[in-house]
Design a protein around this motif. Structure first.
Motif, PDB file in Angstrom:
ATOM      1  N   GLU A  38       0.832  -1.205   0.000  1.00  0.00           N
ATOM      2  CA  GLU A  38       0.000   0.000   0.000  1.00  0.00           C
ATOM      3  C   GLU A  38       0.866   1.253   0.000  1.00  0.00           C
ATOM      4  N   LEU A  39       1.896   1.265   0.834  1.00  0.00           N
ATOM      5  CA  LEU A  39       2.806   2.411   0.894  1.00  0.00           C
ATOM      6  C   LEU A  39       3.534   2.584  -0.433  1.00  0.00           C
ATOM      7  N   THR A  87       2.623   1.634  -3.374  1.00  0.00           N
ATOM      8  CA  THR A  87       1.661   2.073  -4.383  1.00  0.00           C
ATOM      9  C   THR A  87       1.449   3.578  -4.293  1.00  0.00           C
ATOM     10  N   ARG A  88       1.250   4.085  -3.094  1.00  0.00           N
ATOM     11  CA  ARG A  88       1.022   5.526  -2.910  1.00  0.00           C
ATOM     12  C   ARG A  88       2.240   6.341  -3.329  1.00  0.00           C
ATOM     13  N   LYS A 138       2.766   6.242  -7.131  1.00  0.00           N
ATOM     14  CA  LYS A 138       1.748   7.045  -7.824  1.00  0.00           C
ATOM     15  C   LYS A 138       2.035   8.538  -7.672  1.00  0.00           C
ATOM     16  N   ALA A 139       2.451   8.945  -6.485  1.00  0.00           N
ATOM     17  CA  ALA A 139       2.687  10.365  -6.215  1.00  0.00           C
ATOM     18  C   ALA A 139       4.004  10.878  -6.778  1.00  0.00           C
ATOM     19  N   ASP A 149      -0.577   6.427   5.945  1.00  0.00           N
ATOM     20  CA  ASP A 149      -0.657   7.872   5.707  1.00  0.00           C
ATOM     21  C   ASP A 149       0.483   8.610   6.399  1.00  0.00           C
ATOM     22  N   ALA A 199       3.875   7.799   4.663  1.00  0.00           N
ATOM     23  CA  ALA A 199       3.957   8.461   3.362  1.00  0.00           C
ATOM     24  C   ALA A 199       4.168   9.961   3.511  1.00  0.00           C
ATOM     25  N   ARG A 249       7.472  12.085   2.326  1.00  0.00           N
ATOM     26  CA  ARG A 249       7.371  13.221   1.403  1.00  0.00           C
ATOM     27  C   ARG A 249       8.040  14.460   2.006  1.00  0.00           C
TER      28      ARG A 249
END
Length: 142
Positions: free
Chosen positions: A4-5, A7-8, A11-12, A127, A130, A134
């Motif tokens: 999940e991490l 993937t995020r 994508k970002a 969340d 991620a 960032r």
């Protein structure tokens, strides 16, 4: 949650990933490995077309070599975290019930420790990891 991490973040930002693990069976009495977990993560990343380099490390030199080519590291408290710190890699460090004041990375590389009040790593949200990663990459953490 790794998938999940990944993937995020992919994508970002278009990030690609390396997956490090100690090879072997999890029930080995002298040295439990993570082959089963790694296979699950690799299969899930393939299903999502995530750029992933599986990198089992049987020897310390392999782990150091693999970490040396990473731009940043997301890892749990442990030996790989300290090696990444020694290599100057920016990191998000996930702590459970170990003392972050004692075991925090040393050196000049930027890092952020995430440790929930429960001291259970599973309570750190994707969340939060991620967002912290960032911020690390845009220079807001030191």
């Amino acid at each position: 949650r790794f998938v999940e991490l990944a993937t995020r973040l992919n994508k970002a930002t278009g990030a690609a990933f390396m997956l490090f693990w100690s090879p072997g069976d999890e029930d080995h009495p002298q040295h439990p490995g993570d082959d089963r977990k790694a296979r699950e993560i690799i299969a899930a990343c393939q299903e999502r077309n995530l750029p992933l380099l599986p990198y089992p490390t049987e020897r310390l030199e392999q782990l150091i070599g693999g970490l040396s080519v990473c731009q940043s590291v997301i890892c749990s408290d442990g030996g790989a975290m300290h090696l990444a710190a020694g290599l100057g890699k920016p990191m998000v460090c996930l702590f459970g019930n170990s003392d972050a004041k004692v075991w925090a990375p040393c050196g000049s590389a930027p890092f952020k420790i995430l440790q929930p009040a429960s001291q259970t790593v599973a309570d750190i949200s994707v969340d939060e990891v991620a967002a912290t990663w960032r911020r690390l990459h845009i220079g807001q953490i030191r």
